[in-house]
Design an enzyme around this catalytic site. Structure first.
Site, PDB file in Angstrom:
ATOM      1  CB  SER A 107      41.982  39.155  32.871  1.00 36.15           C
ATOM      2  OG  SER A 107      42.939  38.222  33.330  1.00 36.15           O
ATOM      3  CE1 TYR A 204      38.612  34.582  32.789  1.00 38.35           C
ATOM      4  CE2 TYR A 204      39.796  34.426  34.877  1.00 38.35           C
ATOM      5  CZ  TYR A 204      39.570  35.062  33.678  1.00 38.35           C
ATOM      6  OH  TYR A 204      40.303  36.184  33.342  1.00 38.35           O
TER       7      TYR A 204
END
Length: 387
Positions: A107, A204
Site C-alpha cells: 500500500s 481506511y
C-alpha cells in the site's frame, strides 16, 4: 561487506535451519528445505554524527531469520544515514539477503496514486471538489450521494470494501494466479451500498484508491502504470520501480523470496498475481527508490504547493489519522508521516519527519505480513526515530 567468521556463519546457518524446520517449508507444497551453511550475518553501514541509533537498529536485525521474518532491508536517512541488511535470500539455500533487492511495496503504492491525482489537480485537469459521479458517470448508483475526489484521497468517501480473492493469506493462496479487474472490485463495493455519508467518517481501505486509479486513467486517457512511470518513476530516477505487466505473478530482477505461515508451515508466496490491488498495492520497488520518492515528495519536487498540503492535512473527524495517502504518527516525541504496505511475504514502511531530518524505508520479509503489523513496526521502524 567483510566475510563473517566461520563460527558466526555456522550459528546463522543453524538459525536458518531452526526457523525453517520449526515451521516447515512449502511452496505450493515443497519438500523440507535443504539449508546451506554459508549464510551471512546482518551487515550495516552508516555516516554522520548525531545520526540514527545504530545500536538499536542492529538489535532489530539481530537473529534473522526468525519466526517473525526471514529477511530485512532497512534504510535510514536524514541527519546521518544507516543501511542494514539481515536474513536470507531464500530458505532453501540460506544465501544471504540481497541489500538492493526488489520487493512488493504493497500500500505504499497509494503515495504514488495520491501524487498523480494531485499533479493532475495542479494542472487543473482534476478538481478535488469535483465528484466521482461527474468524472466517472455510471460507476456509482443513485444510492450514493456525491463523493468528491478529496474524500477519496482522505478515505472519507463512505465506499465499502470491494471484491477480493480472499480476506486473508490463507483464503487467497489457492486463488493467487486469478485476476479481478478494477471494475469488478468497485462493482462489488457499489452493490453493498454506502457505508456512511461522504465526509462523515474516515475508514481506511483500498476501494478509495481503486476508484482514484480509474479516475487517473479516465482523465489522462492513459494507463495508470504508464502515468506513474512517466510522471514519477522516470523523473526521480526510480529505475527499479515498476508495476507487473497484467497478471504477471513474478518479481523480476534480484529479490528476496517471501514466506507466510499458513496452517503452521512456512509457504513460499513470492509468485502471486497482485493485479486486483493495482493502484492501491501492486508496485514493486527497492528501498533506495522509495527513499528517493519520499525525499522528493516532501521537498515539493513531485507535487507542488498548495496541492502538497493535502498529503499533510488530516480531516477534522473523530479518530482520523490519514491525510492523502500519508498517516500521521507520533514516535518518541516526533511527528512522523508515513505509509505501511503489506503483501503476502512482504511488509514495507516509508516514513519521515516533515523536515526530512529523519527518513526510513524498510522491506521486511515477514512471515505474517498481512497481520496487524504492529510488532514488525515496533521492531524495525521505531528504532529509526529514537533520536
Amino acid at each position: 561487506m567483510t566475510s563473517a567468521p566461520a563460527a558466526t556463519r555456522l550459528r546463522t546457518a543453524r538459525a536458518v535451519a531452526a526457523a525453517a524446520l520449526a515451521l516447515g517449508l512449502a511452496a505450493g507444497p515443497l519438500a523440507a528445505p535443504a539449508v546451506a551453511a554459508t549464510t551471512a550475518p546482518a551487515a550495516d553501514t552508516g555516516t554522520g554524527t548525531g545520526g540514527p541509533d545504530a545500536a538499536a537498529l542492529r538489535a532489530a536485525l539481530a537473529g534473522l531469520p526468525d519466526r517473525e521474518a526471514t529477511a530485512a532491508l532497512v534504510r535510514v536517512g536524514g541527519d546521518g544515514t544507516w543501511h542494514g541488511t539481515a536474513g536470507v535470500r531464500d530458505l532453501r539455500s540460506g544465501a544471504p539477503a540481497l541489500e538492493h533487492a526488489r520487493f512488493r511495496a504493497g500500500s505504499t503504492t497509494k503515495i504514488v496514486t495520491a501524487a498523480l491525482v494531485l499533479q493532475l489537480a495542479a494542472e487543473k485537469r482534476i478538481d478535488l471538489d469535483g465528484t466521482v459521479q461527474t468524472y466517472l458517470p455510471g460507476l456509482l448508483t443513485d444510492d450514493f450521494e456525491p463523493i468528491t475526489v478529496r474524500q477519496l484521497l482522505n478515505f472519507t468517501s463512505g465506499l465499502q470494501p470491494g471484491a477480493s480473492l480472499g480476506d486473508s493469506v490463507e483464503a487467497g493462496f489457492p486463488h493467487r494466479f486469478e485476476t479481478l479487474t478494477p471494475r469488478e472490485v468497485v462493482a462489488a463495493s457499489v452493490a453493498k451500498g454506502p457505508r456512511h455519508r461522504p465526509g462523515e467518517r474516515q475508514h481506511y481501505g483500498n476501494i478509495h484508491y481503486t476508484v482514484l486509479g480509474m479516475l487517473i486513467e479516465k482523465v489522462t486517457g492513459d494507463t495508470y502504470a504508464h502515468q506513474a512511470a512517466v510522471r514519477i518513476f522516470a523523473p526521480l530516477g526510480m529505475r527499479h520501480t515498476s508495476f507487473p505487466v497484467g497478471a504477471d505473478p513474478r518479481v523480476h530482477g534480484p529479490h528476496n523470496r517471501g514466506y507466510e505461515e499458513i496452517d503452521g508451515r512456512l509457504v513460499d508466496v513470492t509468485e502471486w498475481n497482485m493485479s486486483d490491488r493495482w493502484a492501491v498495492g501492486d508496485m514493486i520497488s527497492t528501498t533506495a527508490d522509495l527513499e528517493r520518492l519520499i525525499v522528493a515528495l516532501f521537498r515539493g519536487r513531485v507535487v507542488p504547493e498548495p496541492q502538497l498540503r493535502e498529503m499533510f492535512t488530516v480531516p477534522d473527524l473523530p479518530g482520523a489519522t490519514m491525510a492523502a495517502a500519508l498517516e500521521r504518527h507520533e514516535v518518541n516525541g516526533k511527528v512522523i508521516w508515513g505509509k505501511t504496505g503489506a503483501r503476502p511475504g512482504y511488509h514495507t514502511v516509508v516514513a519521515a519527519t516533515r523536515d526530512l531530518s529523519r527518513t526510513l524505508v524498510y522491506s521486511v520479509n515477514a512471515t505474517d505480513a498481512k497481520g496487524d503489523g504492529l510488532g514488525i513496526v515496533q521492531r524495525f521502524a521505531f528504532p529509526a526515530f529514537n533520536r
